[in-house]
Enzyme design. Structure first.
Site, PDB file in Angstrom:
ATOM      1  N   ARG A  13       0.839  -1.187   0.000  1.00  0.00           N
ATOM      2  CA  ARG A  13       0.000   0.000   0.000  1.00  0.00           C
ATOM      3  C   ARG A  13       0.884   1.249   0.000  1.00  0.00           C
ATOM      4  O   ARG A  13       2.087   1.181   0.273  1.00  0.00           O
ATOM      5  CB  ARG A  13      -0.909  -0.005   1.228  1.00  0.00           C
ATOM      6  CG  ARG A  13      -1.913  -1.141   1.228  1.00  0.00           C
ATOM      7  CD  ARG A  13      -2.484  -1.386   2.609  1.00  0.00           C
ATOM      8  NE  ARG A  13      -3.127  -0.206   3.173  1.00  0.00           N
ATOM      9  CZ  ARG A  13      -3.463  -0.076   4.458  1.00  0.00           C
ATOM     10  NH1 ARG A  13      -3.205  -1.049   5.315  1.00  0.00           N
ATOM     11  NH2 ARG A  13      -4.069   1.012   4.887  1.00  0.00           N
ATOM     12  N   SER A  15       0.656   4.000   1.911  1.00  0.00           N
ATOM     13  CA  SER A  15       0.775   4.775   3.144  1.00  0.00           C
ATOM     14  C   SER A  15       2.242   4.856   3.575  1.00  0.00           C
ATOM     15  O   SER A  15       3.073   4.023   3.200  1.00  0.00           O
ATOM     16  CB  SER A  15      -0.051   4.136   4.262  1.00  0.00           C
ATOM     17  OG  SER A  15       0.546   2.931   4.706  1.00  0.00           O
ATOM     18  N   LYS A  85      -1.605  -8.966  10.009  1.00  0.00           N
ATOM     19  CA  LYS A  85      -2.970  -8.943  10.539  1.00  0.00           C
ATOM     20  C   LYS A  85      -3.981  -8.510   9.484  1.00  0.00           C
ATOM     21  O   LYS A  85      -5.182  -8.764   9.635  1.00  0.00           O
ATOM     22  CB  LYS A  85      -3.063  -8.038  11.772  1.00  0.00           C
ATOM     23  CG  LYS A  85      -2.962  -6.552  11.526  1.00  0.00           C
ATOM     24  CD  LYS A  85      -3.058  -5.771  12.828  1.00  0.00           C
ATOM     25  CE  LYS A  85      -2.937  -4.271  12.617  1.00  0.00           C
ATOM     26  NZ  LYS A  85      -4.058  -3.692  11.862  1.00  0.00           N
ATOM     27  N   ASP A  86      -3.515  -7.851   8.413  1.00  0.00           N
ATOM     28  CA  ASP A  86      -4.418  -7.415   7.342  1.00  0.00           C
ATOM     29  C   ASP A  86      -4.576  -8.454   6.240  1.00  0.00           C
ATOM     30  O   ASP A  86      -5.366  -8.254   5.313  1.00  0.00           O
ATOM     31  CB  ASP A  86      -3.910  -6.111   6.709  1.00  0.00           C
ATOM     32  CG  ASP A  86      -3.988  -4.935   7.662  1.00  0.00           C
ATOM     33  OD1 ASP A  86      -4.836  -4.966   8.574  1.00  0.00           O
ATOM     34  OD2 ASP A  86      -3.197  -3.988   7.502  1.00  0.00           O
ATOM     35  N   THR A 132     -11.186   4.407  17.977  1.00  0.00           N
ATOM     36  CA  THR A 132     -10.626   3.186  17.401  1.00  0.00           C
ATOM     37  C   THR A 132     -11.573   2.673  16.326  1.00  0.00           C
ATOM     38  O   THR A 132     -12.792   2.836  16.440  1.00  0.00           O
ATOM     39  CB  THR A 132     -10.397   2.086  18.454  1.00  0.00           C
ATOM     40  OG1 THR A 132      -9.923   0.893  17.787  1.00  0.00           O
ATOM     41  CG2 THR A 132     -11.662   1.747  19.217  1.00  0.00           C
ATOM     42  N   SER A 134     -11.524  -0.548  15.524  1.00  0.00           N
ATOM     43  CA  SER A 134     -11.524  -1.993  15.752  1.00  0.00           C
ATOM     44  C   SER A 134     -12.669  -2.419  16.665  1.00  0.00           C
ATOM     45  O   SER A 134     -12.731  -2.015  17.827  1.00  0.00           O
ATOM     46  CB  SER A 134     -10.185  -2.412  16.379  1.00  0.00           C
ATOM     47  OG  SER A 134     -10.262  -3.681  16.969  1.00  0.00           O
ATOM     48  N   ARG A 136     -12.917  -5.349  17.779  1.00  0.00           N
ATOM     49  CA  ARG A 136     -12.264  -6.197  18.796  1.00  0.00           C
ATOM     50  C   ARG A 136     -11.912  -5.365  20.031  1.00  0.00           C
ATOM     51  O   ARG A 136     -12.193  -5.766  21.173  1.00  0.00           O
ATOM     52  CB  ARG A 136     -10.990  -6.829  18.211  1.00  0.00           C
ATOM     53  CG  ARG A 136     -10.099  -7.507  19.248  1.00  0.00           C
ATOM     54  CD  ARG A 136      -8.772  -7.944  18.624  1.00  0.00           C
ATOM     55  NE  ARG A 136      -8.056  -6.844  18.012  1.00  0.00           N
ATOM     56  CZ  ARG A 136      -7.268  -5.994  18.672  1.00  0.00           C
ATOM     57  NH1 ARG A 136      -7.097  -6.115  19.973  1.00  0.00           N
ATOM     58  NH2 ARG A 136      -6.645  -5.019  18.038  1.00  0.00           N
ATOM     59  N   ARG A 137     -11.286  -4.221  19.813  1.00  0.00           N
ATOM     60  CA  ARG A 137     -10.900  -3.368  20.944  1.00  0.00           C
ATOM     61  C   ARG A 137     -12.125  -2.859  21.692  1.00  0.00           C
ATOM     62  O   ARG A 137     -12.177  -2.892  22.925  1.00  0.00           O
ATOM     63  CB  ARG A 137     -10.056  -2.195  20.442  1.00  0.00           C
ATOM     64  CG  ARG A 137      -8.705  -2.588  19.888  1.00  0.00           C
ATOM     65  CD  ARG A 137      -8.021  -1.397  19.221  1.00  0.00           C
ATOM     66  NE  ARG A 137      -6.746  -1.763  18.610  1.00  0.00           N
ATOM     67  CZ  ARG A 137      -6.253  -1.200  17.515  1.00  0.00           C
ATOM     68  NH1 ARG A 137      -6.943  -0.251  16.886  1.00  0.00           N
ATOM     69  NH2 ARG A 137      -5.076  -1.581  17.031  1.00  0.00           N
ATOM     70  N   ARG A 154     -10.865   6.805  11.281  1.00  0.00           N
ATOM     71  CA  ARG A 154     -10.222   6.211  10.107  1.00  0.00           C
ATOM     72  C   ARG A 154      -9.060   7.083   9.663  1.00  0.00           C
ATOM     73  O   ARG A 154      -8.879   8.200  10.108  1.00  0.00           O
ATOM     74  CB  ARG A 154     -11.225   6.068   8.957  1.00  0.00           C
ATOM     75  CG  ARG A 154     -12.360   5.082   9.191  1.00  0.00           C
ATOM     76  CD  ARG A 154     -11.936   3.627   9.151  1.00  0.00           C
ATOM     77  NE  ARG A 154     -11.165   3.292   7.962  1.00  0.00           N
ATOM     78  CZ  ARG A 154     -11.669   3.032   6.767  1.00  0.00           C
ATOM     79  NH1 ARG A 154     -12.969   3.069   6.596  1.00  0.00           N
ATOM     80  NH2 ARG A 154     -10.894   2.720   5.748  1.00  0.00           N
ATOM     81  N   GLY A 155      -8.268   6.559   8.728  1.00  0.00           N
ATOM     82  CA  GLY A 155      -7.124   7.281   8.195  1.00  0.00           C
ATOM     83  C   GLY A 155      -5.820   6.627   8.601  1.00  0.00           C
ATOM     84  O   GLY A 155      -5.784   5.742   9.447  1.00  0.00           O
ATOM     85  N   ARG A 160      -4.866  10.022  11.963  1.00  0.00           N
ATOM     86  CA  ARG A 160      -5.585   9.746  13.205  1.00  0.00           C
ATOM     87  C   ARG A 160      -5.012  10.538  14.380  1.00  0.00           C
ATOM     88  O   ARG A 160      -5.763  11.057  15.212  1.00  0.00           O
ATOM     89  CB  ARG A 160      -5.550   8.239  13.498  1.00  0.00           C
ATOM     90  CG  ARG A 160      -6.557   7.454  12.659  1.00  0.00           C
ATOM     91  CD  ARG A 160      -6.514   5.972  12.969  1.00  0.00           C
ATOM     92  NE  ARG A 160      -5.468   5.302  12.198  1.00  0.00           N
ATOM     93  CZ  ARG A 160      -5.108   4.046  12.380  1.00  0.00           C
ATOM     94  NH1 ARG A 160      -5.690   3.318  13.318  1.00  0.00           N
ATOM     95  NH2 ARG A 160      -4.178   3.505  11.635  1.00  0.00           N
ATOM     96  N   CYS A 249     -11.341  -8.955   9.475  1.00  0.00           N
ATOM     97  CA  CYS A 249     -10.658  -7.964  10.293  1.00  0.00           C
ATOM     98  C   CYS A 249     -11.630  -7.193  11.175  1.00  0.00           C
ATOM     99  O   CYS A 249     -11.214  -6.429  12.026  1.00  0.00           O
ATOM    100  CB  CYS A 249      -9.868  -6.993   9.421  1.00  0.00           C
ATOM    101  SG  CYS A 249     -10.864  -6.004   8.283  1.00  0.00           S
TER     102      CYS A 249
END
Length: 341
Positions: A13, A15, A85-86, A132, A134, A136-137, A154-155, A160, A249
């Site tokens: 990517r 970024s 993780k992605d 966040t 996520s 999950r968090r 996001r971002g 962020r 994810c």
């Protein structure tokens, strides 16, 4: 070994973090194979382009990898560098996971807005907004901190953090993966680490993965030099857990994994005691299923089997019902979002 006339292109990517990670992998390959040529290519994925919708509604991990995998399969590039993780736990036909690099600290971290005095989640006043993306968090932290308000953010990391520090911004703090902050040279922004049992990290968090074509034997040989076996065994167990749970994810699956009593032969890992804890939490934090398995394993396949067995145990203890409810909730909210548009 690869032909000296071949040039290998590593892609990721676009970024800043992805570029840093890709350059890190390229530098490692150049140092190990000075006679070979390695280049880089960067592109935006659907996950980068869609910054408005919550990740929870956007779906699975292919959001971050699909465009890159098209370039890989069409021989435009030769290796893809991902945050592991992605990466989807099941890769497209013709692609394989060639390397898993040594893991950074996989924990999540609390990052408090500049100028505020808070040092821990317990310090935050009731009603504080924590950012966040996520689920999950959010799901896990709602169990211990029901008085906090969790808001999507996001971002890329720089974006962020700018949203966090904006004087008129809504956020008191963010929850971010520590590994990304460290790789960007922003480790000083970590207020405190959030560790299990308060917060179990994401599957494969902190590790980099290199994806290659399944028929590219030369790239496979190069990837052997990149792989850190201790990380590989732990992450393969975690990915097998997630694959069995069929989680993308945006599913609240958390893990914590350790490797001990390791034996090696000729530098190769041959035996270790692997312990993995996994958990699945309902979106509101009211339901939480958690369990641990530990076993001596002697191969990557043994590590994967342990992760898969833990997932089966979690499902039989109530995790499947939680995941089914989450799937129904996502479909409902995605449909509502489409209607609203």
């Amino acid at each position: 070994m690869a032909s000296n006339s071949r040039s290998f292109v590593l892609a990721s990517r676009a970024s800043k973090l992805a570029q840093i990670q890709t350059n890190f992998v390229r530098d490692g390959l150049e140092a190990a194979f000075p006679a070979l040529s390695f280049g880089t290519s960067f592109m935006s994925t659907e996950g980068d382009k869609n910054q408005s919708q919550a990740l929870y509604l956007l779906g699975g991990k292919a959001l971050w990898t699909k465009e890159l995998e098209v370039a890989l399969k069409e021989n435009v590039v030769d290796m893809l560098v991902h945050c592991l993780k992605d990466m989807p736990t099941t890769l497209p036909h013709g692609c394989e996971l060639g390397a898993i690099l040594e893991r950074e600290n996989p924990v999540d971290s609390l990052v408090v807005k500049q100028g505020l005095p808070y040092k821990t989640l317990e310090d935050l006043p009731e009603g504080s907004v924590v950012g966040t993306s996520s689920v999950r968090r959010v799901a896990q932290l709602r169990r211990s901190f029901p008085g906090l308000v969790f808001l999507d953010v996001r971002g890329n990391l720089n974006t962020r953090l700018a949203k966090l520090d904006a004087p008129d911004g809504p956020y008191t703090a963010l929850i971010l993966a520590k590994a990304g902050l460290v790789r960007l040279g922003m480790g000083d922004r970590v207020t405190t680490d959030l560790t299990a049992p308060i917060l179990f990290h994401a599957v494969s968090q902190g590790a980099l993965g290199v994806e290659i074509r399944a028929d590219d034997q030369e790239a496979r040989e190069l990837c052997k030099m990149l792989t850190h076996q201790e990380t590989q065994w732990k992450c393969l167990a975690e990915r097998a857990l997630l694959r069995e749970l069929e989680g993308g994810c945006s599913v609240p699956v958390g893990v914590s994994t350790s490797l001990s009593q390791t034996d090696k032969s000729a530098g190769e890992l041959t035996r270790a005691t692997l312990m993995i804890t996994g958990c699945v939490t309902s979106l509101d934090g009211s339901l939480h299923v958690q369990d641990t398995l530990s076993r001596e394993v002697e191969s990557m396949q043994g590590a994967e089997e342990l992760g898969r067995n833990l997932a089966i145990k979690l499902k039989s203890n109530g995790a499947k019902a939680i995941l089914d409810d989450i799937t129904q909730d996502r479909r409902k909210r995605a449909s509502e979002a489409e209607t609203a548009e």
